[in-house]
Structure formats: C-alpha cells, structure tokens
Design an enzyme around this catalytic site. Sequence first.
Site, PDB file in Angstrom:
ATOM      1  N   ASN A  23       0.800  -1.235   0.000  1.00  0.00           N
ATOM      2  CA  ASN A  23       0.000   0.000   0.000  1.00  0.00           C
ATOM      3  C   ASN A  23       0.831   1.284   0.000  1.00  0.00           C
ATOM      4  O   ASN A  23       0.317   2.365   0.277  1.00  0.00           O
ATOM      5  CB  ASN A  23      -0.979   0.003   1.180  1.00  0.00           C
ATOM      6  CG  ASN A  23      -0.256  -0.013   2.517  1.00  0.00           C
ATOM      7  OD1 ASN A  23       0.966  -0.199   2.550  1.00  0.00           O
ATOM      8  ND2 ASN A  23      -0.976   0.194   3.588  1.00  0.00           N
ATOM      9  N   ASP A  29       3.974  -5.639   4.323  1.00  0.00           N
ATOM     10  CA  ASP A  29       2.727  -5.982   5.010  1.00  0.00           C
ATOM     11  C   ASP A  29       2.205  -7.344   4.567  1.00  0.00           C
ATOM     12  O   ASP A  29       2.770  -7.983   3.674  1.00  0.00           O
ATOM     13  CB  ASP A  29       1.677  -4.884   4.765  1.00  0.00           C
ATOM     14  CG  ASP A  29       1.613  -4.473   3.310  1.00  0.00           C
ATOM     15  OD1 ASP A  29       1.488  -5.373   2.452  1.00  0.00           O
ATOM     16  OD2 ASP A  29       1.719  -3.252   3.005  1.00  0.00           O
ATOM     17  N   ASP A  98       6.174 -16.742  14.652  1.00  0.00           N
ATOM     18  CA  ASP A  98       7.214 -16.443  15.616  1.00  0.00           C
ATOM     19  C   ASP A  98       6.522 -16.311  16.968  1.00  0.00           C
ATOM     20  O   ASP A  98       5.529 -15.601  17.094  1.00  0.00           O
ATOM     21  CB  ASP A  98       7.912 -15.118  15.242  1.00  0.00           C
ATOM     22  CG  ASP A  98       9.381 -15.128  15.570  1.00  0.00           C
ATOM     23  OD1 ASP A  98       9.719 -15.513  16.704  1.00  0.00           O
ATOM     24  OD2 ASP A  98      10.192 -14.735  14.712  1.00  0.00           O
ATOM     25  N   GLU A 255      14.738 -21.050  19.270  1.00  0.00           N
ATOM     26  CA  GLU A 255      15.969 -20.269  19.168  1.00  0.00           C
ATOM     27  C   GLU A 255      16.677 -20.387  20.514  1.00  0.00           C
ATOM     28  O   GLU A 255      16.172 -19.904  21.531  1.00  0.00           O
ATOM     29  CB  GLU A 255      15.664 -18.801  18.858  1.00  0.00           C
ATOM     30  CG  GLU A 255      16.931 -18.017  18.562  1.00  0.00           C
ATOM     31  CD  GLU A 255      16.817 -16.525  18.808  1.00  0.00           C
ATOM     32  OE1 GLU A 255      17.664 -15.783  18.307  1.00  0.00           O
ATOM     33  OE2 GLU A 255      15.889 -16.089  19.515  1.00  0.00           O
TER      34      GLU A 255
HETATM   35  C1  GLC Z   1      15.661 -12.933  19.225  1.00  0.00           C
HETATM   36  C2  GLC Z   1      15.232 -12.309  17.926  1.00  0.00           C
HETATM   37  C3  GLC Z   1      15.778 -10.914  17.863  1.00  0.00           C
HETATM   38  C4  GLC Z   1      15.197 -10.130  19.005  1.00  0.00           C
HETATM   39  C5  GLC Z   1      15.446 -10.819  20.342  1.00  0.00           C
HETATM   40  C6  GLC Z   1      14.552 -10.260  21.397  1.00  0.00           C
HETATM   41  O1  GLC Z   1      17.024 -13.100  19.292  1.00  0.00           O
HETATM   42  O2  GLC Z   1      15.614 -13.107  16.851  1.00  0.00           O
HETATM   43  O3  GLC Z   1      15.501 -10.290  16.640  1.00  0.00           O
HETATM   44  O4  GLC Z   1      15.751  -8.854  19.028  1.00  0.00           O
HETATM   45  O5  GLC Z   1      15.176 -12.200  20.296  1.00  0.00           O
HETATM   46  O6  GLC Z   1      13.224 -10.641  21.173  1.00  0.00           O
HETATM   47 CA    CA Z   2       2.575  -1.310   3.749  1.00  0.00          CA
END
Ligand code: GLC
Ligand code: CA
Length: 557
Positions: A23, A29, A98, A255
């Site tokens: 947009n 987005d 995520d 992670e």
């Molecule tokens: C993880 C994410 C990173 C973020 C951090 C805090 O390492 O990949 O991008 O800044 O966590 O959430």
């Molecule tokens: Ca946008």
Amino acid sequence: MEKAWWKECVVYQIYPRSFCDSNGDGVGDLNGITGKLGYLKDLGVDVIWLSPVYQSPNDDNGYDISDYQAIMEEFGTMEDFDRMLYTAHEQGLKIMMDLVVNHTSDEHVWFRRSRKSRENPYRDYYIWRDGREGKEPNNWGSCFGGSAWQYDGATDMYYLHLFSRKQPDLNWDNPKVRKEVFEMMTWWCEKGIDGFRMDVISLISKQPQLPDGPVGEGGYGDFSPYVANGPHVHEYLQEMNESVLSKYDLITVGECSGVTVEEAKKYAASSNKELNMVFQFEHMDVDGGEGFKWNHKKMHLPELKAVLSKWQVSLQGKAWNSLYWCNHDQPRIVSRLGDDREEYRELSAKMLGTCLHMMQGTPYIYQGEELGMTNYPFSSMEDFRDIESIHAYQEYTEKGIVKPDDMFDYVRYKSRDNSRTPMQWDDTDNGGFTSGTPWIGVNPNYKTVNVKEQRNRADSVFHYYQKLISLRKQYEIIVYGTYELLLPDHERLYAYTRALGDQKLLTVCNFSEERQNYEPPKEFVEGQAKRLISNYEQVSLEIQMTLRPYEAMVYWL
Ligand code: GLC
Ligand code: CA
C-alpha cells in the site's frame, strides 16, 4: 531413523517489514506477502516462518508484543492474516509463527497492570526485585546495552529486561503465565497455523537467586550462566508440549542461544516431548559471536567445519538439526563467509548454499539469500534502524571501549540491519519493494541483484537454490543420510560425505578464491558417480583435480 514431514521440508523466513509493501507506506505488510506466495511456491519451499506480525510498539521491530492476538496495524488486519493463511494453504505452503514469550512489550496489558502496585494480581507475571543499596538488583547487562534492570518509580522496584527496557521478561515460574501463553498458542493453532519458531526460548527459566555474572567488556555482568538453559526450561517445554504442541501436527524450532549439543539432545530429542529442533549459534560464533560481535575477526574454516560436523554427528539418530546461514539477526552470508565482489558473488553464494543444503537437518532460507543478497553499504550511523546497532555504537564509543571509526566499521559489517533492507524484486524504484519511501534503505545493488533478473536467467542463484531444494525432495539421502567430514584440517576446502543404505553422496566446496588441488575418495571416481549439482559448467570428477574459485559440487553414488 524415524521419518517426519518437518525433517523433509525447507523453510523460508520472511521479515514482513522488509518483504513487500502493498500500500505504499514504505513498510512491508501481509497483503504484500499474500501477493508473493506464488514466488515462494516457485522457489519450492514448503514452510514460511513469519517474523512477528502481532501488535507491537516496534521498539524491536515486532519482537516486543503488546497483544498476541492482534495484528500490527502497519501490517494489516486479522482478515488480511486469515486470507494470507488460507491462500498459503491453498498452494500447499505452511505458516510458522514467531512466538516471542520470553518477554512482552511494556505496553502489554499484563505489564501495565503489573507495574501498578506490588499487590496487583499481575505483579508476578514479571520479574520484580528491590534495589541493592539504591542500585540495580544485580550487575546484569541487557543484550541491547545498559543494565538489564529498569527502575520503576510507581512501586520503587526494578523489573528485569534481558533485551530493551520496553521488553520486560515474563516470569515463567508463575503457573498463570504458562497457562496464558499456552492458551494463546492454542488459539493460533485452532486458527490453523502450522508451527512455531520460539524466540530466545532457552532463556525463559532464570536461576531464582539471580546472581551477579562475570563482568564483560561493557562493564556489565553476563546473565547467560544463570539464564541460558535455566533450571526449569525443559520442564516448562514439556508442559507446553503436553498442553499444546502434542495436540497438533506442527513444526517447532527453538531459538536457543547458549545451547550445547548435550542440551540440544534434550530440547529436540527424537522422542519429541519438547521441540522438533533448535537453532544453535556456535557456527555463527566463528567470527566473533554475540559476546564478541563488534570486531572484524575472520572465520577460520577448520573451526567452522569442526563446529558444524560436531552438530551433524552428535545429533545423528538422537535429535534433529536446523541448518541456517542467515536470519534477521545476522549479516548477509555472502558478505560474511563468501565474497560479495561482483566477480565472485554468485559463485560464492551458490557454494555456501551447497555446503549447507547437503547436510542433515531442516534448511532455513532467509529472504534474499536465494538471490545472493549482500550487506548494505551504510555510510553513516543515520542509516541504521536497529536498536541493537544504535545502542552498541553509543555505548562502546561513549565509554571509549572502541574508537568511533572502528566501531562504525564493525557495526557496518555485523549489524542486523544488513539483513533487514528490503527484498529486491526488480530494477524499478526501491527494487519494487514499495512505491513510497522505504522505512530503511534499499541496497543500491538492486539494479542488478533482483528477483526478476534472476528468474529470467537459468544460471542465477535463484535457480540454483530452486535446484538445491528439489534435490532434497528427490534424494532421500540428503534428508536422512549420515554425515562424515573429510579433510578436517584443510584451510580452504569443505568436503563431506553422506551415506544411506548403499547410497553415498559427496559434497566439495572451495571456500576461497584460490584454486585448490583435491583428490576425491576413489570410490566416487571409479564408481562413476553422478553429478547432482555444481556452480561451474564443465565439471568432472578426477583422481587428481583442481577446484576453481568458490567451486562447489555434489556427486551421488
Ligand atoms: C531474538 C530475535 C531478535 C530479538 C530478540 C529479542 O534473538 O531473533 O531479533 O531482538 O530475540 O526478542
Ligand atoms: Ca505497507
């Protein structure tokens, strides 16, 4: 070894802010993503990992969430999300969300209540402590500079934030917190999402005494010994698995900063009572790592090989690996371990792809990696948007730890913003990312490095990645074969074999611009092994051979 779809798939990470703006407001987005699903289908990936799209004040680009069940306004609406999910599923693509639950935003309603009074029912959702003689409760530094504690006048106490002060850490020892998180996850699963990438999940369980940590360069204590893989982390993940994950057919990856092979075997055990796999960081540490990030240390190939091989061999049959070179927190791999000068950019990008994609584990491709996108030519600190880079520069130069010119060089080379510049779609203004003003600069090399050009050219990095992905679908040995490193001490060549039943696979990569003599294992030469892929034309396997600059090849027997 037990088979599973998440072992056989290839994941593609989208950083929504920088993928495609539908947009013209300069910010990528959800509708932009929906419009590009065909591109991803064409590339051949199976799963999309979406960096956070939840409501957020954007202190850390969405990794500070103020409402887990709402979409960030800049990214669109929940209807846009549903349409994206539906369209993805229609095309056979899965969506992995995520999950950022080590901390919330300080604007999350839980925190707004928590900070009101010591008696508030939400007080214990976060980690509050009294000061120590008018100072912070302990010496921990935050990942984004300064103390990990923020004083809050309303109740005369400090709260813990391992990241920015707008990212207070949740108290996972509180069963109510776990229940809320699990309910929220269930809500997303019921919506039909296909998995979770769990942000810094190894940090959720802190040692209750919160002892001072060893003091580092910046003058603050390191929290990792008391936080990374903390006392109850496995218990909490097993609880999560039982309450949520086990009820759906998901792909999950944690992670895990600070994770060792031994810990990974618990997080990602084949018995699967926690997660499918983890992101480990040891191979990202060979040129400095998080603790010693701001420098120009060069990677030493034998060290990289030792690390990756250790993970390949140790998890074999016991747990499952993730494979990655890039994500939104790392500089571009072709500028880091390859060679981004025009002469070698594509060759080395393909070589790096080959080296990684022929290993055992689930490969992750970060947007633009399949084009050989490079680091950005930052010319001043004004060009940066990333909270980590900006704070690190301020802190290190103000304290005189690093000279400003040197620090600028380090940040320029290692900043997370290198990976966050917009996806380069074509050679029109802003690389076709936006018709407006992009929120962060577009790499000027978009004129030559872009999707359109590469899709039209048979020998492009894009088509090479497409082939790497399709080989994985055709040859079971690439997914399930065992791994063995050859030439561990060679400083320029990375060679390894895989084996499955009576099949064998040989991968050889030249990590340098110099020619390298090489003698492949005899059986591949004598058995007239079939070439599966290579980044030069005219290749043949010979008893005595010479690999050209950044040459890579894979042979199957
Ligand atoms: C993880 C994410 C990173 C973020 C951090 C805090 O390492 O990949 O991008 O800044 O966590 O959430
Ligand atoms: Ca946008």
